[in-house]
Design a protein around this motif. Structure first.
Motif, PDB file in Angstrom:
ATOM      1  N   SER A 141       0.840  -1.199   0.000  1.00 15.93           N
ATOM      2  CA  SER A 141       0.000   0.000   0.000  1.00 15.93           C
ATOM      3  C   SER A 141       0.873   1.245   0.000  1.00 15.93           C
ATOM      4  N   ILE A 142       0.233   2.373  -0.298  1.00 14.27           N
ATOM      5  CA  ILE A 142       0.942   3.650  -0.285  1.00 14.27           C
ATOM      6  C   ILE A 142       1.368   4.016   1.132  1.00 14.27           C
ATOM      7  N   ALA A 143       0.485   3.764   2.103  1.00 19.06           N
ATOM      8  CA  ALA A 143       0.814   4.098   3.493  1.00 19.06           C
ATOM      9  C   ALA A 143       2.026   3.314   3.975  1.00 19.06           C
ATOM     10  N   GLU A 144       2.060   2.025   3.662  1.00 20.99           N
ATOM     11  CA  GLU A 144       3.198   1.205   4.074  1.00 20.99           C
ATOM     12  C   GLU A 144       4.463   1.623   3.326  1.00 20.99           C
ATOM     13  N   ARG A 145       4.304   2.007   2.078  1.00 20.15           N
ATOM     14  CA  ARG A 145       5.447   2.492   1.290  1.00 20.15           C
ATOM     15  C   ARG A 145       6.082   3.707   1.959  1.00 20.15           C
ATOM     16  N   ASP A 146       5.223   4.657   2.363  1.00 17.38           N
ATOM     17  CA  ASP A 146       5.752   5.877   2.970  1.00 17.38           C
ATOM     18  C   ASP A 146       6.449   5.597   4.298  1.00 17.38           C
ATOM     19  N   ARG A 147       5.950   4.627   5.062  1.00 19.26           N
ATOM     20  CA  ARG A 147       6.618   4.265   6.318  1.00 19.26           C
ATOM     21  C   ARG A 147       8.002   3.690   6.044  1.00 19.26           C
ATOM     22  N   GLN A 148       8.087   2.846   5.019  1.00 18.54           N
ATOM     23  CA  GLN A 148       9.378   2.245   4.678  1.00 18.54           C
ATOM     24  C   GLN A 148      10.363   3.311   4.208  1.00 18.54           C
ATOM     25  N   LEU A 149       9.891   4.247   3.397  1.00 16.31           N
ATOM     26  CA  LEU A 149      10.769   5.303   2.886  1.00 16.31           C
ATOM     27  C   LEU A 149      11.257   6.213   4.010  1.00 16.31           C
ATOM     28  N   ALA A 150      10.407   6.422   5.018  1.00 15.75           N
ATOM     29  CA  ALA A 150      10.790   7.289   6.128  1.00 15.75           C
ATOM     30  C   ALA A 150      11.844   6.652   7.032  1.00 15.75           C
ATOM     31  N   PHE A 156      16.886   3.269   0.105  1.00 20.84           N
ATOM     32  CA  PHE A 156      16.694   2.330  -1.002  1.00 20.84           C
ATOM     33  C   PHE A 156      17.389   2.870  -2.253  1.00 20.84           C
ATOM     34  N   ASP A 157      17.918   1.945  -3.042  1.00 21.98           N
ATOM     35  CA  ASP A 157      18.613   2.318  -4.276  1.00 21.98           C
ATOM     36  C   ASP A 157      17.644   2.537  -5.437  1.00 21.98           C
ATOM     37  N   ALA A 158      16.461   1.932  -5.365  1.00 24.21           N
ATOM     38  CA  ALA A 158      15.438   2.108  -6.400  1.00 24.21           C
ATOM     39  C   ALA A 158      14.118   1.577  -5.862  1.00 24.21           C
ATOM     40  N   MET A 159      13.032   2.036  -6.489  1.00 24.76           N
ATOM     41  CA  MET A 159      11.700   1.570  -6.101  1.00 24.76           C
ATOM     42  C   MET A 159      10.950   1.092  -7.328  1.00 24.76           C
ATOM     43  N   LEU A 160      10.228  -0.019  -7.175  1.00 22.46           N
ATOM     44  CA  LEU A 160       9.315  -0.508  -8.198  1.00 22.46           C
ATOM     45  C   LEU A 160       7.914  -0.383  -7.627  1.00 22.46           C
ATOM     46  N   THR A 161       6.999   0.240  -8.368  1.00 23.01           N
ATOM     47  CA  THR A 161       5.658   0.443  -7.837  1.00 23.01           C
ATOM     48  C   THR A 161       4.577   0.149  -8.863  1.00 23.01           C
ATOM     49  N   ASP A 162       3.525  -0.510  -8.387  1.00 19.81           N
ATOM     50  CA  ASP A 162       2.325  -0.684  -9.189  1.00 19.81           C
ATOM     51  C   ASP A 162       1.578   0.645  -9.213  1.00 19.81           C
ATOM     52  N   VAL A 163       0.654   0.810 -10.171  1.00 18.35           N
ATOM     53  CA  VAL A 163      -0.132   2.033 -10.234  1.00 18.35           C
ATOM     54  C   VAL A 163      -1.379   1.933  -9.363  1.00 18.35           C
ATOM     55  N   ARG A 176       9.347  11.765  -3.599  1.00 19.55           N
ATOM     56  CA  ARG A 176      10.511  12.646  -3.727  1.00 19.55           C
ATOM     57  C   ARG A 176      10.813  13.399  -2.434  1.00 19.55           C
ATOM     58  N   ASP A 177       9.789  13.539  -1.577  1.00 26.71           N
ATOM     59  CA  ASP A 177      10.039  14.201  -0.293  1.00 26.71           C
ATOM     60  C   ASP A 177      10.992  13.377   0.575  1.00 26.71           C
ATOM     61  N   HIS A 178      10.870  12.044   0.446  1.00 21.24           N
ATOM     62  CA  HIS A 178      11.725  11.148   1.239  1.00 21.24           C
ATOM     63  C   HIS A 178      13.037  10.837   0.526  1.00 21.24           C
ATOM     64  N   ALA A 179      12.969  10.648  -0.791  1.00 21.50           N
ATOM     65  CA  ALA A 179      14.160  10.223  -1.548  1.00 21.50           C
ATOM     66  C   ALA A 179      14.160  10.936  -2.891  1.00 21.50           C
ATOM     67  N   PRO A 180      14.608  12.167  -2.961  1.00 15.83           N
ATOM     68  CA  PRO A 180      14.501  12.967  -4.191  1.00 15.83           C
ATOM     69  C   PRO A 180      15.260  12.400  -5.383  1.00 15.83           C
ATOM     70  N   ASP A 181      16.327  11.619  -5.122  1.00 11.64           N
ATOM     71  CA  ASP A 181      17.142  11.118  -6.232  1.00 11.64           C
ATOM     72  C   ASP A 181      16.914   9.636  -6.527  1.00 11.64           C
ATOM     73  N   MET A 182      15.974   9.001  -5.860  1.00 14.39           N
ATOM     74  CA  MET A 182      15.785   7.561  -6.022  1.00 14.39           C
ATOM     75  C   MET A 182      15.042   7.257  -7.331  1.00 14.39           C
ATOM     76  N   PRO A 183      15.606   6.424  -8.209  1.00 14.03           N
ATOM     77  CA  PRO A 183      14.897   6.045  -9.443  1.00 14.03           C
ATOM     78  C   PRO A 183      13.639   5.237  -9.120  1.00 14.03           C
ATOM     79  N   VAL A 184      12.570   5.501  -9.866  1.00 16.39           N
ATOM     80  CA  VAL A 184      11.296   4.804  -9.684  1.00 16.39           C
ATOM     81  C   VAL A 184      10.917   4.113 -10.986  1.00 16.39           C
TER      82      VAL A 184
END
Length: 477
Positions: free
Chosen positions: A37-46, A50-57, A72-80
């Motif tokens: 989920s998006i909520a769990e994603r944001d907790r992990q990023l905080a 991470f070197d990169a993220m893969l995300t479903d839409v 980008r607030d958590h990881a501005p340079d992380m490739p998605v």
């Protein structure tokens, strides 16, 4: 298992897909943290790096693509890297606009995904940034097939640059729509989009059309004329059917592309131009180059980024969504609201569609106009458009309306000696004109295809009792 490559965040709520991706990337040496989920994603990023993220839409608590800005607030340079089952041009462009490193429509090639992840993790911070485009509603390209996904991905890759694009594909596949999409979504969208069809312009006038002319440059040049290059300055020039361009015009075009300057016919002053070139052709240019009919150096100049638009027979799964799109479009054009029954759609999917998407559009408009019922079934479809008039035929010529007309005529007629040619030509004129109308969708283009004057075509339509509305799209399109 390979040496440790980096830490990845996988945001995917489909367990089967997540398991396959995790296994493949762990074999490559990546560490995987999965969330759903998006909520769990944001907790992990905080809490982690991470070197990169893969995300479903499409996720359970929102749109993963729409919320990339918060990533980008958590990881501005992380490739998605974006994964999506919503396989439309809209999604592909949204992924590009959101600074996604790469976009993969589902189902995707796992090896390609692994290569993209390796590149993203190794090139952290180098993801390219797209310009912020205007709204993309109304984009004319429709289709969710794998074949169209390749087209969408190529379009998104040329939006941030002015590289010359060569669009290839059969007639009726939508090459001009690809060019329009590149222009409307790209950095030159505020400039003009000027299209010129090299096949529709007489050879002795094409240089004047492209480069303009000065007053008195030739007989009939009673005033100065601005050519397509100058009209497109600051925007995009679409050179359709470039394979039909005369040799002399090819030479002048090459010179203009190399120098960025043009000279009007009969003029002495060179004019600097700033245009993006998108060319298109339905021809195979390789044998034309071999025979000397097309300049090899011009080919390399225009073929910087090739995009091939697939024929409709290679994307039959798109026929349903295209048909519904055209039915809705027909309503906007004042035709009755219609629907296709399942058996009618199945029948449409079995047709050969040699005229590709253009032919499908004309057929759908004809069905919308001629049907007596709101829901069109297979029986009604056959009553209105017959069996597959463009299907692959037998040796007798079945399926092709012109060949069928000739075969029928030969069976019932016994022309006197010496009159066969003239009699056969007369017998074929009506099906030939009807076929041209069906392929092009309007009388002006049919006249150009046939190589006759539009007024002459109108007279022959009247003399032969042809009903043009059976074949042509409504006026105003």
């Amino acid at each position: 298992m390979n040496a440790r490559q980096g830490q990845l965040l996988l945001v995917e709520d489909d367990s089967a897909i997540a398991t396959v991706i995790t296994a493949a990337l762990e074999d490559e040496g990546f560490g995987i943290v999965r969330c759903q989920s998006i909520a769990e994603r944001d907790r992990q990023l905080a809490s982690g790096q991470f070197d990169a993220m893969l995300t479903d839409v499409k996720l359970s608590d929102g749109d993963g693509l729409a919320t990339i800005a918060s990533v980008r607030d958590h990881a501005p340079d992380m490739p998605v890297i974006v994964l999506s089952a919503q396989n439309t041009l809209d999604t592909a462009v949204r992924a590009s606009d959101s600074e996604a490193f790469e976009y993969f429509p589902k189902p995707f090639d796992l090896d390609e995904l692994v290569r993209a992840v390796r590149q993203a993790a190794g090139d952290r911070g180098e993801a390219s940034r797209a310009p912020e485009p205007d709204a993309i509603e109304g984009m004319p390209l429709v289709g969710r097939s794998q074949a169209m996904q390749g087209v969408y991905r190529m379009i998104t890759r040329v939006l941030r640059n002015d590289l010359t694009v060569l669009v290839t594909g059969e007639s009726g596949t939508g090459k001009e729509l690809v060019a329009e999409a590149i222009h409307q979504l790209g950095s030159r969208r505020t400039g003009p989009f000027v299209a010129v069809n090299a096949a529709a312009i007489p050879a002795d006038l094409i240089e004047s059309e492209l480069f303009g002319h000065e007053k008195g440059a030739f007989t009939g040049a009673i005033a100065q004329a601005i050519g397509k290059f100058e009209q497109a300055n600051g925007g995009t020039l679409f050179l359709d059917e470039i394979g039909d361009m005369p040799a002399e015009a090819q030479t002048r075009l090459l010179r203009a592309l190399q120098s960025g300057r043009i000279r009007r016919v009969g003029g002495r002053q060179e004019i600097t131009i700033d245009v993006r070139i998108i060319a298109a052709t339905h021809r195979d240019l390789a044998p034309m180059i071999a025979s000397g009919a097309f300049r090899e150096d011009l080919f390399y100049r225009i073929n910087v980024v090739p995009i091939n638009v697939p024929p409709l027979r290679e994307r039959r799964e798109d026929i349903g969504v295209l048909s519904r799109h055209f039915l809705a479009e027909a309503v906007e054009d004042g035709l009755p609201r219609r629907q296709l029954a399942a058996d009618a759609l199945a029948a449409l999917e079995q047709r050969e569609w040699r005229g590709n998407v253009r032919e499908l559009r004309n057929v759908i408009y004809r069905l919308a106009l001629m049907s007596r019922e709101d829901v069109i079934d297979a029986a009604s479809l056959v009553d209105i458009i017959g069996t597959d008039t463009l299907a692959e035929g037998t040796g007798r010529g079945e399926g092709n309306p012109i060949a069928t007309a000739l075969a029928d005529w030969l069976e019932r007629e016994n022309p006197p000696e010496g009159t066969l040619h003239a009699s056969a030509i007369a017998a074929l004129e009506k099906p030939l004109i009807e076929h041209a109308l069906a392929l092009t969708g309007n009388q002006l283009r049919a006249a150009k295809l046939l190589g006759i004057n539009r007024n002459t075509l109108r007279k022959r339509i009247s003399d032969l009792d042809i009903e043009p509305d059976r074949f042509c799209r409504p006026l105003g399109r």
